[in-house]
Design a protein around this motif. Structure first.
Motif, mmCIF file in Angstrom:
data_model
loop_
_atom_site.group_PDB
_atom_site.id
_atom_site.type_symbol
_atom_site.label_atom_id
_atom_site.label_comp_id
_atom_site.label_asym_id
_atom_site.label_seq_id
_atom_site.Cartn_x
_atom_site.Cartn_y
_atom_site.Cartn_z
ATOM 1 N N SER A 70 11.057 38.409 -54.972
ATOM 2 C CA SER A 70 10.072 37.723 -55.823
ATOM 3 C C SER A 70 9.957 36.290 -55.329
ATOM 4 C CB SER A 70 10.513 37.724 -57.286
ATOM 5 O OG SER A 70 11.613 36.846 -57.466
ATOM 6 N N ARG A 71 8.903 35.633 -55.808
ATOM 7 C CA ARG A 71 8.746 34.218 -55.446
ATOM 8 C C ARG A 71 9.239 33.334 -56.593
ATOM 9 N NH1 ARG A 71 6.326 33.622 -50.580
ATOM 10 N NH2 ARG A 71 4.763 35.128 -49.887
ATOM 11 N N THR A 72 10.223 33.808 -57.338
ATOM 12 C CA THR A 72 10.780 33.038 -58.457
ATOM 13 C C THR A 72 11.418 31.745 -57.952
ATOM 14 O OG1 THR A 72 11.318 35.127 -59.509
ATOM 15 C CG2 THR A 72 12.426 33.159 -60.394
ATOM 16 N N LYS A 123 14.152 34.048 -42.662
ATOM 17 C CA LYS A 123 13.231 35.190 -42.694
ATOM 18 C C LYS A 123 11.815 34.736 -42.921
ATOM 19 C CE LYS A 123 11.330 35.742 -45.900
ATOM 20 N NZ LYS A 123 10.571 35.736 -47.154
ATOM 21 N N THR A 124 10.898 35.084 -42.089
ATOM 22 C CA THR A 124 9.471 34.977 -42.394
ATOM 23 C C THR A 124 8.682 35.566 -41.232
ATOM 24 O OG1 THR A 124 7.556 33.509 -42.604
ATOM 25 C CG2 THR A 124 9.473 32.535 -41.604
ATOM 26 N N ILE A 125 7.634 36.301 -41.571
ATOM 27 C CA ILE A 125 6.790 36.798 -40.479
ATOM 28 C C ILE A 125 6.087 35.626 -39.802
ATOM 29 C CG2 ILE A 125 6.392 39.092 -41.466
ATOM 30 C CD1 ILE A 125 3.492 38.057 -42.167
ATOM 31 N N ASP A 126 5.936 34.489 -40.525
ATOM 32 C CA ASP A 126 5.166 33.351 -40.003
ATOM 33 C C ASP A 126 5.858 32.630 -38.840
ATOM 34 O OD1 ASP A 126 3.561 34.021 -42.091
ATOM 35 O OD2 ASP A 126 3.856 32.186 -43.242
ATOM 36 N N ASN A 127 7.170 32.813 -38.710
ATOM 37 C CA ASN A 127 7.973 32.144 -37.670
ATOM 38 C C ASN A 127 7.866 30.612 -37.725
ATOM 39 O OD1 ASN A 127 9.804 32.329 -35.468
ATOM 40 N ND2 ASN A 127 8.157 31.864 -34.032
ATOM 41 N N ILE A 167 -5.825 36.461 -39.922
ATOM 42 C CA ILE A 167 -4.410 36.759 -39.682
ATOM 43 C C ILE A 167 -3.510 35.834 -40.507
ATOM 44 C CG2 ILE A 167 -2.648 36.726 -37.817
ATOM 45 C CD1 ILE A 167 -5.085 37.434 -35.918
ATOM 46 N N MET A 168 -2.373 36.358 -40.978
ATOM 47 C CA MET A 168 -1.456 35.555 -41.821
ATOM 48 C C MET A 168 -0.760 34.446 -41.049
ATOM 49 S SD MET A 168 0.514 38.033 -44.461
ATOM 50 C CE MET A 168 -0.208 38.500 -46.036
ATOM 51 N N GLY A 169 -0.165 33.545 -41.792
ATOM 52 C CA GLY A 169 0.535 32.400 -41.199
ATOM 53 C C GLY A 169 -0.008 31.145 -41.835
ATOM 54 N N ARG A 170 0.621 30.782 -42.935
ATOM 55 C CA ARG A 170 0.094 29.704 -43.773
ATOM 56 C C ARG A 170 -0.061 28.369 -43.056
ATOM 57 N NH1 ARG A 170 3.685 30.720 -48.620
ATOM 58 N NH2 ARG A 170 2.259 31.896 -49.932
ATOM 59 N N HIS A 171 1.078 27.911 -42.501
ATOM 60 C CA HIS A 171 1.088 26.562 -41.937
ATOM 61 C C HIS A 171 1.009 26.571 -40.422
ATOM 62 C CE1 HIS A 171 2.486 25.410 -45.920
ATOM 63 N NE2 HIS A 171 3.335 26.412 -45.818
ATOM 64 N N SER A 220 -6.480 32.341 -37.786
ATOM 65 C CA SER A 220 -5.367 32.178 -38.712
ATOM 66 C C SER A 220 -5.910 31.835 -40.103
ATOM 67 C CB SER A 220 -4.528 31.025 -38.194
ATOM 68 O OG SER A 220 -3.294 31.026 -38.792
ATOM 69 N N GLU A 221 -5.302 32.380 -41.146
ATOM 70 C CA GLU A 221 -5.759 32.093 -42.516
ATOM 71 C C GLU A 221 -5.714 30.592 -42.822
ATOM 72 O OE1 GLU A 221 -3.083 34.111 -45.260
ATOM 73 O OE2 GLU A 221 -1.353 33.039 -44.479
ATOM 74 N N GLY A 222 -4.874 29.866 -42.085
ATOM 75 C CA GLY A 222 -4.749 28.416 -42.325
ATOM 76 C C GLY A 222 -5.588 27.570 -41.374
ATOM 77 N N GLY A 271 -4.262 40.998 -43.779
ATOM 78 C CA GLY A 271 -3.463 40.841 -45.001
ATOM 79 C C GLY A 271 -2.067 41.422 -44.917
ATOM 80 N N HIS A 272 -1.665 42.099 -45.988
ATOM 81 C CA HIS A 272 -0.277 42.556 -46.109
ATOM 82 C C HIS A 272 0.059 43.736 -45.209
ATOM 83 C CE1 HIS A 272 -1.039 40.007 -49.554
ATOM 84 N NE2 HIS A 272 0.250 39.737 -49.526
ATOM 85 N N LEU A 273 -0.952 44.295 -44.524
ATOM 86 C CA LEU A 273 -0.647 45.336 -43.526
ATOM 87 C C LEU A 273 0.262 44.756 -42.444
ATOM 88 C CD1 LEU A 273 -4.119 47.014 -42.931
ATOM 89 C CD2 LEU A 273 -2.071 48.088 -43.869
ATOM 90 N N GLN A 274 0.164 43.422 -42.255
ATOM 91 C CA GLN A 274 0.986 42.769 -41.226
ATOM 92 C C GLN A 274 2.456 42.721 -41.618
ATOM 93 O OE1 GLN A 274 -1.463 39.032 -39.796
ATOM 94 N NE2 GLN A 274 -2.135 39.705 -41.792
ATOM 95 N N ARG A 275 2.729 42.807 -42.909
ATOM 96 C CA ARG A 275 4.089 42.654 -43.408
ATOM 97 C C ARG A 275 4.741 43.974 -43.773
ATOM 98 N NH1 ARG A 275 3.782 38.069 -47.851
ATOM 99 N NH2 ARG A 275 4.449 39.762 -49.197
ATOM 100 N N GLY A 276 3.900 44.985 -44.040
ATOM 101 C CA GLY A 276 4.448 46.254 -44.523
ATOM 102 C C GLY A 276 4.960 47.134 -43.403
HETATM 103 O O1 F6P Z 1 4.879 33.412 -45.909
HETATM 104 C C1 F6P Z 1 4.605 34.687 -45.518
HETATM 105 C C2 F6P Z 1 3.229 35.104 -45.913
HETATM 106 O O2 F6P Z 1 3.088 36.442 -45.517
HETATM 107 C C3 F6P Z 1 2.097 34.216 -45.408
HETATM 108 O O3 F6P Z 1 1.769 34.524 -44.079
HETATM 109 C C4 F6P Z 1 1.005 34.507 -46.394
HETATM 110 O O4 F6P Z 1 0.117 33.432 -46.527
HETATM 111 C C5 F6P Z 1 1.759 34.701 -47.666
HETATM 112 O O5 F6P Z 1 3.055 35.084 -47.329
HETATM 113 C C6 F6P Z 1 1.164 35.727 -48.588
HETATM 114 O O6 F6P Z 1 1.848 35.683 -49.799
HETATM 115 P P1 F6P Z 1 1.826 36.799 -50.911
HETATM 116 O O7 F6P Z 1 2.687 37.926 -50.449
HETATM 117 O O8 F6P Z 1 2.405 36.127 -52.107
HETATM 118 O O9 F6P Z 1 0.428 37.263 -51.065
#
Ligand code: F6P
Length: 347
Positions: A70-72, A123-127, A167-171, A220-222, A271-276
């Motif tokens: 969670s992001r708590t 840990k982060t996919i964003d590296n 593509i994901m990667g906030r910063h 990039s989304e950012g 989106g989240h396909l990159q993380r799943g």
């Molecule tokens: O920090 C990892 C990340 O996957 C970012 O690339 C993306 O902006 C964010 O999390 C998405 O967050 P959430 O899972 O809360 O939608």
């Protein structure tokens, strides 16, 4: 030793490889591992269970995290700080191990300040974490992006279309640059370098004029256009750590490109396909190496440390170095040498 372990923030392929490695190595040392469910939430409202070898059996190849996440943010409310410290005592946890990104490691760092024995696993996919060359999950995300761009080639070529892939990667533009390079994108837009919409359109026209009548943009989304300081978002919603939810650059760009060039343009949000899904072999091995090192640090009595990859070596560094520089929260931005490399292939 009694270790409490949690996974916090966005999930990331390879988390289960870390948990398996921590538990199996801890077993060898005779340590007891308590799994904390759903990140810091499971410590605020105690929700834990014994993680033994049986509990981590058969999970190496699985995406997500068996602990849940969670992001708590336990420090969002001042009264929670006391609760957190009390619960650590109540649960009889001598070490808190956190597998997470900047937010989770930031909380761990604060706990160290309260005298809690802590170990961080990046840990982060964003590296984009400081102090380590690579985080696990990153290369799996890059594989997903590469496969998506590979697939988009045939459809965009068949229709002579421009395709914008968000593509994901906030910063930081690590996933976009690596995925774009591996997939052979015709243009890569990252947060580290503002772009001019006119130049994007010129590049597309140049390529079409050469007879290559399709164009793929890895965005990039950012990424930001040069006239705007603000990140592009479709919502003003923020998570408990104040992170804004990004998204919308793909759609915005596609609309502008079609309007300015007249070429048919589509956008795809990965989106989240990159993380799943299942972690790559590289991320299973990196996660395993991090987990083993983390348990070894407990054995050596080294706390307030974060495991890290330096070159090909797994090392340990002060936890604060993973999230801060000069007393401020910092991110590891894309090494722009990769963009220079990519530019060789742009139109
Ligand atoms: O920090 C990892 C990340 O996957 C970012 O690339 C993306 O902006 C964010 O999390 C998405 O967050 P959430 O899972 O809360 O939608």
């Amino acid at each position: 030793m009694r270790i409490g372990i949690l996974t916090g923030g966005g999930d990331c392929p390879g988390l289960n490889a870390v948990l398996r490695a921590v538990v199996r190595r801890a077993d060898k040392y005779g340590f007891h591992v308590t799994g904390i469910r759903d990140g810091w939430k499971g410590l605020l409202e105690p929700d834990t269970y014994h993680l033994d070898a049986e509990a981590v059996s058969g999970i190496l190849h699985l995406g997500g995290t068996i602990l849940g996440t969670s992001r708590t943010n336990p420090f969002a409310k001042p009264e929670n700080e006391k609760k957190l410290l009390e619960n650590i005592k109540l649960l009889d946890l001598e070490v808190i191990m956190g597998v997470g990104g900047d937010d989770t490691l930031g909380v761990l760092n604060k706990l160290s300040g309260h005298g809690i024995k802590t170990i961080g696993i990046p840990k982060t996919i964003d590296n984009d974490l400081m102090g380590t060359d690579f985080t696990f999950g990153f290369y799996t995300a890059v594989d997903r992006v590469t496969a998506a761009i590979d697939n988009l080639h045939s459809t965009s070529e068949a229709h002579h279309r421009v395709m914008v892939v968000e593509i994901m990667g906030r910063h930081a533009g690590w996933i976009t640059a690596f995925g774009g390079l591996a997939g052979g994108a015709d243009l890569i837009l990252v947060p580290e370098k503002k772009f001019k919409i006119e130049e994007v359109c010129e590049s597309i026209k140049r390529r079409f004029a050469k007879g290559r009548k399709f164009f793929i943009i890895a965005a990039s989304e950012g990424a930001k256009p040069d006239e705007s300081e603000a990140l592009i978002t479709k919502t003003t919603k923020r998570d408990a750590f104040g992170n804004v939810m990004l998204g919308g650059i793909g759609e915005m760009l596609a609309e502008k490109i079609e309007e300015k060039t007249g070429f048919e343009t589509r956008h795809v949000v990965l989106g989240h396909l990159q993380r799943g899904g299942s972690p790559s072999a590289y991320d299973r091995i990196l996660g395993t190496r991090y987990g083993i090192k983390a348990a070894d640090l407990v054995h050596e009595g080294k706390f307030g440390r974060m495991v890290a990859l330096h070159g090909t070596e797994i090392v340990d560094i002060p936890l604060s170095e993973g999230v801060m520089a000069g007393g401020e929260k910092q991110y590891k931005l894309l090494d722009m040498a990769y963009m220079e490399l990519a530019e060789t292939f742009f139109a």
